[in-house]
Design an enzyme around this catalytic site. Structure first.
Site, short mmCIF file in Angstrom:
data_model
loop_
_atom_site.label_atom_id
_atom_site.label_comp_id
_atom_site.label_asym_id
_atom_site.label_seq_id
_atom_site.Cartn_x
_atom_site.Cartn_y
_atom_site.Cartn_z
N HIS A 1 -31.93 45.59 -10.23
CA HIS A 1 -31.09 44.80 -9.32
C HIS A 1 -30.26 43.75 -10.05
O HIS A 1 -30.72 43.12 -10.98
CB HIS A 1 -31.93 44.13 -8.22
CG HIS A 1 -33.16 43.42 -8.66
ND1 HIS A 1 -33.94 42.71 -7.80
CD2 HIS A 1 -33.77 43.33 -9.86
CE1 HIS A 1 -34.95 42.21 -8.45
NE2 HIS A 1 -34.88 42.57 -9.68
N ASN A 2 -29.03 43.61 -9.61
CA ASN A 2 -28.12 42.57 -10.10
C ASN A 2 -27.69 42.74 -11.54
O ASN A 2 -27.11 41.83 -12.14
CB ASN A 2 -28.72 41.17 -9.89
CG ASN A 2 -28.88 40.82 -8.42
OD1 ASN A 2 -29.91 41.08 -7.82
ND2 ASN A 2 -27.83 40.26 -7.84
#
Lengths: 343, 343, 343
Positions: free
Chosen positions: C238-239
């Site tokens: 994520h991210n």
């Protein structure tokens, strides 16, 4: 939403402007003045001085000289999560009911309130609890048991006999119950397949990442216990047992019959040999190679694994080895010269 | 089933109680007194003293002081497997015939006795042998050839042109024939895709694990030869050739155009660079980094790979390196003092 | 096809027999006298003396004493690719139009000239550009945006909110937008799930390998920028942000919030810890463990990563460490003897 309303919702202590209008949540480094963020890990506390967030959720004992609105909470991360859920009501993933383009055997039992998408196939004698969501293109074989409130994303495969507890989440394209990797050399020097007649048990609140594989047991069960979370692309071999509330990062592989305890934290790309036991509360660094038993409470890393502090020291020292070869050569020469001189 | 009946079925020599009733098979450490187990690997022989199994299949020359029923066999593991298959008759994985909810091109040829599940798609000119089982949600593209007695689990993808031999097993969600990773820097400093026009050939008796990927060749073929078994989450890049009767554990990755010999045993999470040759009968330890050719019969491990005995010595010695830095410093000082004194 | 025609098509300089008939392309080591091959990498130039190819595409300044037909080009690899595409016209992967056995919500907008296979599911409000090819058993959730000329192979899963640019290729069974691995310890000592409300953005010309996973952001976006190519079985947490024109080999894993620059080349099985920044034009060797920021233009490898030349020296020196332990012991003894003698 006004900051005072948010504070009331979360049960936090507000220091600052109760009338501030908050539009949404954001990460501390990206947040704007109509957004709220949080600080939990001390390492990131200095960001309080540079953030443009309108308000920040912080620990109860947090202090800053800066004039910024704070919401003080015992557990800022959990509090932020609560707000995140409140401000992002989920849209339904798939329509309520059972899509017509499914292949569900007559013997299958499904409890109330299912949401089952297109191209889902469910085999004989499988039982499914209530409030279960199954996205499209999921294949569930015969004799599977699935609990209540389970969420299964698209393209997941669940093989026959698997037992899946309540509140389990299966991310896309993961595989539950594939054959263990078992072959016996036959008298004709060919490998013969050992039938894999065991099953997989995922207990309540387990989450399995995308493209992760949990093999069925040869005999008996491969077990992942309550509340344990597995990231993506992980390999869990036959007859592995993982305790409860353990978290394992992506691409780690666990060989056959290995046992891992409760409340462990295991990094990514770690490899475990088979038939070993790892105790409770163990922490293992990323890319470690675990070649033997690990005692309860250990903090280890490296290949083969060692105490983490020790391994870090070794890592730091290795760049000296090339020079040490020359140093030793020089020392030998010097000692030889001294010895000759002294004779 | 009486032990004497089991012994007759397996062709073993019975020592002990012929009338013992055996309910099922189990692992030596879990077996109860109405269960039968086996001992094959010498390492586990001492478990004969603690097992609660009613009977144990052991090697012909096995000896114990304990009063326990034994079945003596030349190859206990293969014998146990035979019994396992006999006592666990398989339930059909999918209904005989071809499910109506399939999309099979008119040009597809399917030999006798297929069992093809729902939501299976098969493209133009694909030919499928007899007794083939294809579970739900499998996608088979055009111009594929599949032999007899092949078993394909759900959510597998087989790309155009792939050639799959007899008795092949494809575990769930594996991918056969995806594009090789080939790009050429163009004059505009962008990567252009090199078309991957080759194919994948899986010879007879190959097994491919769940979520494993075998890329098609750029030109020519990626080949996995007879009887070779691949575990889960393995990467086989374009134009790789793997010999026969080789076993490869989970999460290993083989870069483009590398050749691996026959009868090799390769651990999990091993990485091979491209364009190298690994001889026959090679053993490679888990997490090794194979950065060059490996001679026939070698036993290697480590990154970069070295002879296994040598690597184990290095591993054992590394914890001394931090202290060696101080030792060398002290030695330099002492030698300098001696030199000054002697002048 | 005559060699002179090929040369004209490619815009190369022909040295040799213009009337040579070329049947197809092949690799330099396998090519026959009616086949054409290429030499691009200097390392393989000596193969000009042994190849049986009828003609070879070579760099403009290439020289050989051998009497063999050559096509001289500025970029032999790109030129060969051009010919490869010309001589292997693609057969359609799936029939033009939209298969009837699909589940496409009424709100979905699909631009001209789609080719969508069987058992494809597309959720509410998803928008799909023109000339898009979607193979069978693909699941696309709600609120997804897909650009023009996108090619999606079978069994891919795309989760809600994903944004996919033009000319993107998704290999089989990859997952775009699965949940990030985020949990917060609750007051009851159980892990609570942090909702993952962000999305994934794949910019134009990105390619994602088979069984690779790109997790959605917790908040905001996971971004893979223009022209970047990911091989198979890669984990993108994520991210993560990956720059443009970066290539990453199979089985590499990138932990949450890490940023990777433009024009990087990253080997297979590399691991990145979270929250670090890797600059532009970085090269990272296979199996490296990247535990901190990496400066623009660095060439690194090893675990933890070091400058590649330095790491290679360390690797070469490690086999000496076991002997060094004895050397130091001997030296200590010798020095002690000298010290005693000198007193």
């Amino acid at each position: 939403m006004r900051l005072s309303e948010i504070s009331e919702l979360l049960g936090t202590v507000l220091e600052g402007n109760p009338d501030l209008e908050i539009a949404r949540l954001n990460k501390i480094e990206d947040a704007l003045n109509n957004e709220i963020s949080f600080l939990h890990n001390e390492k990131y506390f200095p960001q309080i001085d540079t953030t443009e967030a309108g308000a920040v959720i912080v620990p109860s004992n947090f202090k800053t000289d800066r004039d910024i609105s704070l919401l003080k909470a015992e557990n800022p991360y959990a509090t932020f999560t609560k707000l995140l859920i409140f401000m992002n009501p989920e849209k339904p993933l798939v329509k309520s009911g059972i899509n017509k383009l499914t292949e569900i055997d007559n013997s299958v039992q499904i409890d109330e309130n299912p949401a089952i998408g297109a191209f889902v196939s469910i085999g004989e004698n499988t039982r499914i609890g209530k409030n279960v969501v199954i996205m499209s293109n999921v294949s569930i074989d015969r004799d599977v048991t699935i609990g209540d409130n389970v969420l299964i994303y698209s393209n997941v495969s669940i093989r026959n006999g698997s037992v899946i507890g309540n509140n389990v989440i299966l991310q896309n394209n993961c595989v539950i119950g594939s054959d263990g990797f078992g072959f016996a050399m036959q008298n004709d020097s060919q490998y013969g397949k050992i039938p894999q007649v065991g099953i997989v048990i995922l207990e309540d609140n387990v989450e399995i990442g995308a493209n992760t594989v949990v093999d069925r047991a040869t005999l008996g069960s491969t077990i992942i216990s309550k509340g344990t979370k597995l990231d993506n692309l992980i390999q869990v071999a036959h007859n592995v047992k993982i305790g409860s509330n353990t978290v394992i990062a992506a691409q780690t592989g666990i060989s056959g019959s290995t046992k891992i305890g409760n409340n462990c934290m295991i990094g990514g790309q770690v490899g475990f040999v088979g038939h070993i036991t790892v105790g409770n509360n163990v922490m293992i660094g990323a890319q470690a190679g675990v070649n033997g038993n690990v005692k309860e409470g250990s903090v280890v890393t490296g290949t083969p694994v060692r105490d983490m502090t020790k391994q870090r020291k070794i890592d730091a020292s290795l760049s000296r080895v090339p020079d040490m070869i020359y140093d030793i050569k020089d020392l030998k020469k010097a000692v030889k010269a001294l010895e000759e001189k002294s004779n």
